[in-house]
Enzyme design. Structure first.
Site, PDB file in Angstrom:
ATOM      1  N   TYR A 187     -11.823 -30.781 -16.335  1.00 28.29           N
ATOM      2  CA  TYR A 187     -10.507 -30.844 -15.694  1.00 28.29           C
ATOM      3  C   TYR A 187      -9.473 -30.047 -16.496  1.00 28.29           C
ATOM      4  CZ  TYR A 187      -6.277 -33.140 -13.789  1.00 28.29           C
ATOM      5  OH  TYR A 187      -5.059 -33.410 -13.234  1.00 28.29           O
ATOM      6  N   LYS A 191      -7.407 -26.821 -15.118  1.00 30.19           N
ATOM      7  CA  LYS A 191      -5.951 -26.834 -15.036  1.00 30.19           C
ATOM      8  C   LYS A 191      -5.322 -25.765 -15.928  1.00 30.19           C
ATOM      9  CE  LYS A 191      -5.217 -30.075 -12.014  1.00 30.19           C
ATOM     10  NZ  LYS A 191      -4.718 -29.685 -10.669  1.00 30.19           N
TER      11      LYS A 191
END
Length: 319
Positions: A187, A191
């Site tokens: 993640y 991002k």
């Protein structure tokens, strides 16, 4: 009094729940016509039924009655707004193309794209398998790139035909992308990639009337209410709900409006009633020998520079 997005057509991905749902309603309240995209899948991306734009039969959600996308669109229409649901997989070329086509075919234009879709498959790095890595990078990073690519192609064509748009893109990064988060290597990487994509697309697309910015929101969603249960809970005493996703949406709506003219390539953190401009990587202390360093010299110099530098933001969850 007209809203600040009166007449604009806005796409919001991942708009069936959480932040995306709040954004869709906030845009509609300011006069926008909204394309509500959602796959209707679980927190880890599993579940759902095939929707338009599917090329592989994976979990895509849909626009059938009762799907998250259609529920949000129906709520907007019931409140007097205009909205249409889209259930295609925006991490495929066909799905992303059908998303842009949904706006153009339904409303005849596209003004704003909010890239918000995503899910989690958290693991410590030594336990993180390739499937979990690929799935999270796919929905977050590829799921930003493909809608942006197809929207940008439309806006470039408009500009070349003398119809310069006032187009806006709002990408969704995270504190995990800005400073990292233990147990979220996939993640965090996705991002952080969105930040790079934001900077490049802002630089490339400005000549065509397109502004691209990113937000790093902190709010209560399916992705945070379990992981950070103590800090994300709504107050029981009726005081200001600092973690309500609706707190983030006003900034997103403004960035998606014509009123944000001149703001591009920037990253904003948004939490509760606080808005912060994130300043990102900038050169810090430096030394120049004007010749090649030896390893020992390089090490001594690096330590001296580090002592003069600002300490980095701590990685969330680090011990």
């Amino acid at each position: 009094m007209p809203g600040i997005c009166e007449g604009r057509v806005v796409i919001v991905t991942g708009a069936g729940r959480g932040l995306g749902r709040a954004h869709a309603h906030a845009f509609a309240a300011e006069g926008a016509r909204v394309v509500v995209n959602d796959l209707g899948v679980g927190l880890d991306g599993a579940g759902g039924a095939p929707g338009p734009g599917s090329s592989d039969g994976q979990a895509l959600g849909g626009t059938a009655p009762g799907s998250p996308a259609e529920e949000v669109a129906a709520d907007i229409r019931a409140a007097g707004g205009e909205a249409v649901a889209h259930g295609g997989d925006i991490a495929t070329g066909a799905g992303a193309a059908s998303l842009i086509a949904a706006a153009l075919d339904t409303y005849g234009r596209l003004d704003t794209l909010v890239n918000n879709a995503g899910f989690l498959r958290d693991r410590m790095l030594v336990n993180l398998d390739e499937d979990a890595w690929d799935a999270v990078l796919r929905v977050h990073l590829k799921g930003h790139f493909l809608p942006l690519k197809h929207a940008a192609a439309h806006w470039r064509a408009e500009a070349k035909h003398g119809r310069m748009p006032q187009a806006r893109v709002i990408n969704t990064t995270s504190g995990a992308g800005l400073s990292g988060s233990v147990g979220q290597g996939n993640y965090s990487a996705a991002k952080a990639g969105i930040l790079g994509l934001t900077l490049v697309s802002a630089a490339e697309m400005g000549r065509y009337g397109v502004q691209v910015n990113a937000i790093a929101p902190a709010a209560r969603t399916r992705m945070t209410e379990q992981t950070f249960a103590d800090t994300m809970a709504a107050p029981a005493d009726g005081t200001f709900d600092t973690m309500a996703p609706e707190n983030v949406s006003p900034l997103v709506v403004w960035l998606g409006s014509a009123g944000s003219e001149g703001v591009t390539g920037r990253v904003f953190a948004a939490e509760a009633g606080r808005i912060t401009v994130m300043e990102g990587w900038r050169p810090g202390p430096a030394a120049d020998k004007s010749a090649r360093w030896t390893p020992s010299e390089a090490g001594e110099t690096a330590r001296r520079l580090l002592a003069a530098a600002e300490p980095p933001q701590p990685v969330y969850g680090a011990r």
